[in-house]
Write a protein that holds these residues in place. Structure first.
Motif, PDB file in Angstrom:
ATOM      1  N   ALA A  45     -19.208  29.464 -15.104  1.00 38.22           N
ATOM      2  CA  ALA A  45     -19.750  28.112 -15.269  1.00 38.22           C
ATOM      3  C   ALA A  45     -21.100  27.999 -14.567  1.00 38.22           C
ATOM      4  O   ALA A  45     -22.052  27.439 -15.119  1.00 38.22           O
ATOM      5  CB  ALA A  45     -18.765  27.088 -14.723  1.00 38.22           C
ATOM      6  N   ILE A  46     -21.204  28.567 -13.364  1.00 42.17           N
ATOM      7  CA  ILE A  46     -22.453  28.463 -12.610  1.00 42.17           C
ATOM      8  C   ILE A  46     -23.588  29.169 -13.353  1.00 42.17           C
ATOM      9  O   ILE A  46     -24.689  28.636 -13.482  1.00 42.17           O
ATOM     10  CB  ILE A  46     -22.273  29.061 -11.197  1.00 42.17           C
TER      11      ILE A  46
ATOM     12  N   LEU B 223     -21.395  25.604 -19.214  1.00 44.47           N
ATOM     13  CA  LEU B 223     -22.052  24.371 -18.781  1.00 44.47           C
ATOM     14  C   LEU B 223     -23.494  24.299 -19.251  1.00 44.47           C
ATOM     15  O   LEU B 223     -24.219  23.396 -18.905  1.00 44.47           O
ATOM     16  CB  LEU B 223     -22.029  24.260 -17.258  1.00 44.47           C
TER      17      LEU B 223
ATOM     18  N   LEU C 212     -15.814  28.742 -19.837  1.00 43.16           N
ATOM     19  CA  LEU C 212     -16.409  27.470 -19.433  1.00 43.16           C
ATOM     20  C   LEU C 212     -17.927  27.572 -19.496  1.00 43.16           C
ATOM     21  O   LEU C 212     -18.537  28.310 -18.736  1.00 43.16           O
ATOM     22  CB  LEU C 212     -15.941  27.110 -18.028  1.00 43.16           C
TER      23      LEU C 212
ATOM     24  N   ARG D  47     -15.832  35.144 -14.513  1.00 44.29           N
ATOM     25  CA  ARG D  47     -14.784  34.272 -15.022  1.00 44.29           C
ATOM     26  C   ARG D  47     -14.853  32.928 -14.337  1.00 44.29           C
ATOM     27  O   ARG D  47     -15.387  32.812 -13.245  1.00 44.29           O
ATOM     28  CB  ARG D  47     -13.413  34.848 -14.697  1.00 44.29           C
ATOM     29  N   GLY D  48     -14.269  31.964 -14.973  1.00 45.27           N
ATOM     30  CA  GLY D  48     -14.038  30.661 -14.357  1.00 45.27           C
ATOM     31  C   GLY D  48     -15.282  30.054 -13.742  1.00 45.27           C
ATOM     32  O   GLY D  48     -16.306  29.908 -14.407  1.00 45.27           O
ATOM     33  N   ASP D  49     -15.192  29.726 -12.472  1.00 48.80           N
ATOM     34  CA  ASP D  49     -16.271  29.010 -11.785  1.00 48.80           C
ATOM     35  C   ASP D  49     -17.583  29.763 -11.840  1.00 48.80           C
ATOM     36  O   ASP D  49     -18.638  29.180 -12.040  1.00 48.80           O
ATOM     37  CB  ASP D  49     -15.925  28.810 -10.301  1.00 48.80           C
ATOM     38  N   TYR D  50     -17.516  31.083 -11.681  1.00 50.69           N
ATOM     39  CA  TYR D  50     -18.743  31.869 -11.623  1.00 50.69           C
ATOM     40  C   TYR D  50     -19.445  31.839 -12.964  1.00 50.69           C
ATOM     41  O   TYR D  50     -20.660  31.709 -13.066  1.00 50.69           O
ATOM     42  CB  TYR D  50     -18.426  33.302 -11.190  1.00 50.69           C
TER      43      TYR D  50
END
Lengths: 476, 237
Positions: A243-244, A188, A186, A238-241
């Motif tokens: 993305a941040i 961003l 992901l 991974r994932g949310d981290y």
């Protein structure tokens, strides 16, 4: 339906009451600036019409939900007719509101029919899923339209401008699809690589006089190396981290461009960027010293549209290269490793795939295409500033990928047309166009939660008739 | 083939393995049995390099692999059928098998995939079906087939019978036996299904609370009263 009718009416009445309560202060009053302060005006007629529309809309929805198709259709059609009719409602917005409410009721009613029809048609007699066949023909059809479009009378300046814009986002969507759709990372901050590409071209062309075509590969490489730069620190995440961190990276690039005035000219941006040339011919009314214009070269009269059509074909070609590259690489080990990584990282390691390198290549390749698109953007706009590379751009590109259906190439095209095209066409809606835009997004996510085209095309197609070694062995 | 010496593995502060010694000779089927939480899967994963052993050493064909990352261990001829199968659900059966061969020489891909289809005809029938739509038993076959596609010399299996019907369990164990005999692959099998595992294996180890409690041939362990009461009685067949 006697006692049930009472129930429906009660329910619709309650809904209308709640809506009236919520909207009373928001819609019912309107403040005006009269110079030395604010005064307000009443809009209770508007409120009343909206509440009545909500009452009938809710009634239609509950009728449709319980299978009373015909009454629901009549209600929906009536609402739609009022919205579209010349009856004078107090505002255009109310026309839209009532009309859309009717449309919603009608859609809700025919939704089960459409679903039943789709389920029946899902498999054609030859056993090829209809969705796949449609996607294939849709792709070919869209491509044909895209190639022919500039030669038709449709191609006025406004349409071409919009088409170039849509294609830019198609290309960005396809590029990001490699990172998000295939590799499942992901990102961003994708717009950062777009910015790197744009500034690469802007600086190299204005400072060193390099041409668009010689900078294009360099811009891609620059962006790819920034992709690696971002890739290294975020590999463990991974994932949310992830993305941040990518979100932060996008902002860092923008802030550097904003503040490193010596390099990027800061918020003032870089102007007079030369446009792309065709065999040395420029697209302008008069050519600079030592070169000729396209119109002179071809011996045709100059028109401003020539430049746009040329830009259109460049971005079409760049986008197609991106698509073709993605389709090919999916069949190669590295592309398959990306997809496997998205599915299950642990399993990938167990199969001997080096997840670090695999992620890095995905980041770099995705970034490279953003770099190409970025230098195209700079060449088209002739002026760039950090303002063009804000987070909202990343969000739109990501929305295109997600709405299209992660990993689906044709889905990206549809989503780009929807997300970039619709807001432009809906300009007449004024301030409400973003509401319509949001509504469209919500509806897509409700009805197609995995994107417009959720089907994943296998990277290998086996034709049992031609290739069935195991079965044949048994028979022989 | 595989020598595990004094291996201790920790999850943070919690010690999961307390100095485990274990050997697998070339051509053998060796099984590791034990109760839930005894550390069986931890040992198998430590052999694969994730988590790393804090102390002790792991040698593969004489070479130290204790500190290698997982993917490099795989490149040295070790294939793993992970716990819970972990096939790629959105990829077709064929693509899953392609993934298994991703580090192998593409020259023998066609031959290898035909071998797998011959061993598991069900996979051949379903080769275009998506992995996630297979039944549990078929997924397990696919996981084993995928592991074989890399032409391993040592195959590590983590609870291949987990959650499968008795009939399917028997088929899976038969297939493992065939792999050892016909493909000459050395097998290290972690199992809770002690009866099937010990009947199949040449030798077995019993792990209790992160330590090897017993070891011996499969037959000896099957006959051992301690094993019978702890792992077999009232359990299987």
């Amino acid at each position: 339906m006697g006692p049930r009718l009472q129930h429906y009416l009660k329910d619709a009445g309650l809904t209308a009451l709640v809506a009236a309560g919520l909207a009373f202060f928001i819609v019912g009053f309107r403040t005006y600036d009269i110079g030395k302060g604010l005064t307000f005006d009443y809009q209770f007629v508007d409120l009343g019409i909206a509440v009545v529309a909500i009452f009938f809309g809710r009634l239609g929805l509950s009728l449709a939900a319980d299978g009373h198709d015909w009454p629901a259709l009549v209600l929906g059609a009536a609402l739609g007719a009022v919205g579209a009719s010349p009856i004078k409602l107090p505002s255009t917005f109310l026309h839209w509101f009532v009309g859309l409410a009717g449309l919603l009721v009608v859609l809700r009613t025919i939704w089960p029919w459409a679903n039943r029809g789709l389920a029946a048609a899902r498999h054609s007699p030859r056993g090829v899923p209809v969705g796949q066949a449609i996607a294939k023909w849709l792709g070919a059809g869209l491509l044909a339209v895209a190639v022919v479009m500039p030669m038709t009378p449709l191609a006025d300046q406004k349409t071409m401008d919009l088409a170039v814009l849509i294609l830019t986002y198609v290309m960005l969507g396809w590029g990001l699809n490699i990172v998000v759709g295939l590799a499942g990372l992901l990102d961003l901050g994708y717009v950062a690589f777009y910015a790197v590409g744009a500034y690469s071209y802007a600086l190299l062309s204005t400072q060193f006089g390099m041409s668009f075509w010689s900078v294009l590969p360099l811009a891609g490489m620059m962006a790819a190396s920034f992709g690696l730069l971002l890739g290294f620190p975020v590999l463990r995440l991974r994932g949310d981290y992830l993305a941040i961190v990518t979100l932060g990276f996008g902002e860092i690039i923008r802030l550097v461009l904003l503040n490193w005035v010596d390099l990027s000219n800061g918020p003032a941006g870089i102007g007079s960027i030369p446009g792309p040339t065709l065999f040395g011919a420029v697209f302008a009314e008069t050519a600079p010293e030592g070169s000729q214009t396209f119109a002179e070269m071809m011996g045709i009269p100059f028109s401003g549209n020539q430049r746009l059509i040329f830009l259109y074909y460049i971005i079409l070609a760049l986008a197609l290269v991106t698509n073709f590259f993605t389709q090919r690489i999916r069949r190669l080990p590295v592309g398959r490793a990306w997809e496997a990584l998205r599915e299950d990282e642990t399993a990938c390691k167990a199969l001997g795939i080096n997840p670090t390198n695999t992620k890095l290549t995905a980041f770099a390749v995705g970034a490279m295409f953003a770099g190409f698109a970025g230098s195209f953007f700079a060449a088209k706009q002739r002026f760039i500033s950090p303002e063009s590379f804000t987070f909202i751009e990343s969000a739109i590109i990501l929305a295109i990928v997600v709405l299209g259906g992660m990993g689906s190439q044709i889905g990206v095209v549809l989503a780009a047309v929807l997300l970039i095209g619709l807001p432009e066409w809906f300009r007449d809606l004024g301030a409400y166009r973003m509401v319509a835009f949001g509504l469209a997004m919500v509806l897509i996510m409700v009805f197609r939660p995995r994107g417009l085209i959720a089907h994943r095309e296998p990277s290998v197609r086996l034709h049992p008739a031609r290739r069935a070694p195991v079965h044949r062995k048994g028979l022989a | 083939m595989l020598e595990v010496r004094e291996v201790a593995t920790f999850y943070g502060a919690i010690q999961a393995l307390h100095g485990v010694d274990l050997d697998v000779a070339a051509g053998e089927i060796v099984t590791l049995i034990g109760a839930n939480g005894a550390g069986k899967s931890t040992l198998l994963m430590t052999i694969c390099g994730s988590p790393r052993a804090r102390t002790g050493s792991i040698r593969l064909e004489g070479q130290d692999i204790t500190h290698l990352p997982t993917h490099e261990i795989v490149l040295r001829g070790v294939a793993q059928v992970p716990e819970g199968r972990r096939i790629f659900p959105r990829m077709s059966v064929y693509e899953n098998l392609q993934m298994g061969a991703i580090v192998a020489d593409p020259a023998h891909f066609q031959k290898d995939i035909e071998r797998v289809f011959e061993m598991f005809p069900r996979l051949a029938e379903r080769r275009e079906q998506r992995g996630g739509t297979l039944s549990g038993g078929e997924q397990q076959m696919l996981a084993i087939g995928r592991a074989l596609m890399s032409r391993p010399r040592l195959l590590l299996l983590d609870e291949p019978s987990l959650g499968l019907a008795p009939l399917i369990v028997r088929q899976i164990f038969e297939a493992i036996g065939r792999i050892a005999r016909e493909e000459k692959v050395t097998i290290f099998l972690v199992e809770q299904n002690a009866y099937h595992a010990l009947r199949l294996a040449d030798r077995g180890y019993v792990l209790v609370n992160g330590r090897v409690r017993l070891s011996g041939t499969g037959r000896e362990l099957l006959a051992n009263p301690e094993i019978r009461s702890a792992y077999l009685e009232g359990g299987h067949e």
